[in-house]
Design a protein around this motif. Structure first.
Motif, PDB file in Angstrom:
ATOM      1  N   LEU A  59      -9.563  -2.186 -15.234  1.00  0.00           N
ATOM      2  CA  LEU A  59      -8.879  -2.825 -14.105  1.00  0.00           C
ATOM      3  C   LEU A  59      -7.417  -3.151 -14.381  1.00  0.00           C
ATOM      4  O   LEU A  59      -6.712  -3.580 -13.466  1.00  0.00           O
ATOM      5  CB  LEU A  59      -9.612  -4.120 -13.722  1.00  0.00           C
ATOM      6  N   LEU A  62      -4.961  -1.559 -12.044  1.00  0.00           N
ATOM      7  CA  LEU A  62      -4.955  -2.177 -10.718  1.00  0.00           C
ATOM      8  C   LEU A  62      -4.122  -3.456 -10.710  1.00  0.00           C
ATOM      9  O   LEU A  62      -3.446  -3.757  -9.721  1.00  0.00           O
ATOM     10  CB  LEU A  62      -6.386  -2.478 -10.285  1.00  0.00           C
ATOM     11  N   GLN A  63      -4.173  -4.206 -11.808  1.00  0.00           N
ATOM     12  CA  GLN A  63      -3.348  -5.410 -11.895  1.00  0.00           C
ATOM     13  C   GLN A  63      -1.867  -5.048 -11.905  1.00  0.00           C
ATOM     14  O   GLN A  63      -1.060  -5.709 -11.237  1.00  0.00           O
ATOM     15  CB  GLN A  63      -3.723  -6.194 -13.144  1.00  0.00           C
ATOM     16  N   VAL A  89      -8.318   5.144  -9.953  1.00  0.00           N
ATOM     17  CA  VAL A  89      -7.167   4.236  -9.986  1.00  0.00           C
ATOM     18  C   VAL A  89      -5.869   5.029 -10.020  1.00  0.00           C
ATOM     19  O   VAL A  89      -4.899   4.695  -9.329  1.00  0.00           O
ATOM     20  CB  VAL A  89      -7.271   3.287 -11.191  1.00  0.00           C
TER      21      VAL A  89
END
Length: 345
Positions: A59, A62-63, A89
């Motif tokens: 993730l 995505l951050q 992503v």
């Protein structure tokens, strides 16, 4: 490996281990023994740590994308989120970057049309002020002159005051018309227009020094107009908001970067942390039209520096979006080694 597969395999491994323990010879006593508690807690901790690492790694792109989306500003083009992470992503980030490219191009095109219409409206208003209001005030001034020769002596002072007020209004109308449409720029060129601009602001209690190089590379009419408008807005902000009594207007050729650089500097109170207003936003819009970079920051010691960096290379985008990219300060990389004016250090 995709993010879905990573999470699925991790969860599958945890469930498989749990099933194997249930079906295997391993048992849990009642009451549970300390050694058994330690084994269960250690296994759970390992499972949670591995799960957290996989999720954090998966993730993280995505951050980064979220931070890039939160800080995106079409007036500061060129910033893109790095394409990393799993396939899903990476595809999302690529789509976002493509969307930014399209938005910047569309904004530059619409800004060009809006500013072109604005300049046309400025010319129309300037022409009407000169032809209609200016001529009307001139006629009134001539009538007052004839009246002054015929009125009784006790009224001549009042007529003279009316003449002075009318003459002052006429001068103000002409000044506004010149600012709306810089005729000297079209007739005598950029250097004469900038000298006239510096002289105009010098008469308003601000001492403006000018340093204009004579060996500038050829500039298009649109580029000259942008340089003039940025200088005009910079000096206007200095006169209205900076609380300065000295300013400098500099235009020079940057040989190493193959470009031109404009600097408007004052000794006022500095830019501080105030939100950029319509004036600075308008300057940025104009800079984007010619592929230039505008930076507004604190000057050496005190005051404010407004710096416009223009590349004269043929690689500049016709829509006004710079193809070279800009740093966080708004100065393109090819200008960084050649932007030191006299007195900057």
């Amino acid at each position: 490996m995709s993010l879905f597969r990573r999470i699925f395999l991790l969860n599958a491994a945890g469930l498989t281990v749990a099933t194997a323990l249930l079906l295997g010879p391993v048992t849990v006593s009642t009451p549970i023994l300390p050694g058994e508690v330690l084994v269960v807690v250690a296994g759970l901790a390992v499972l949670l740590v591995v799960n957290a690492l996989v999720l954090r790694i998966g993730l993280a792109p995505l951050q980064r994308l979220g931070r890039a989306m939160a800080t995106a500003d079409l007036l500061h083009p060129g910033a893109r989120a790095p394409v990393t992470g799993p396939a899903e992503v990476a595809g999302l980030i690529t789509t976002y970057n493509t969307m930014l490219d399209r938005l910047e191009t569309e904004r530059a095109t619409s800004s060009a049309r809006a500013l072109s219409a604005q300049e046309g409206e400025r010319r129309r208003i300037s022409q009407e002020l000169h032809d209609e209001v200016g001529q009307t005030l001139t006629a009134v001034l001539l009538q007052l002159k004839r009246v002054a020769d015929q009125v009784p002596g006790e009224l001549r002072e009042e007529v003279r005051q009316a003449q002075e007020a009318t003459r002052g209004s006429l001068d103000e109308i002409r000044r506004i018309a010149r600012r709306l449409r810089p005729g000297v720029l079209e007739e005598l060129g950029l250097h004469s227009a900038l000298r006239s601009l510096a002289a105009e602001f010098t008469t308003h209690g601000l001492s403006v020094r000018q340093h204009l190089d004579g060996d500038l590379p050829p500039l298009t009419e649109e580029t000259e107009l942008v340089v003039y408008r940025v200088a005009q807005e910079g000096l206007t902000n200095t006169a209205r908001h900076a609380g300065a009594d000295r300013a400098e207007l500099r235009l020079r050729r940057v040989v190493g970067a193959d470009g031109v650089e404009l600097l408007v500097r004052d000794n006022g109170k500095g830019p501080g942390r105030l939100r950029e207003g319509a004036g600075i936003s308008g300057m940025r819009e104009r800079a984007l039209l010619i592929g230039a970079a505008l930076s507004v920051g604190a000057g050496p010691g005190a005051g404010t520096d407004v710096r416009l960096c223009i590349s004269t290379k043929s690689g500049a985008s016709e829509t006004g979006v710079s193809t070279t990219g800009a740093s966080e300060t708004g100065v393109p990389p090819q200008f960084r080694a050649a932007t030191a004016f006299e007195g900057d250090r």
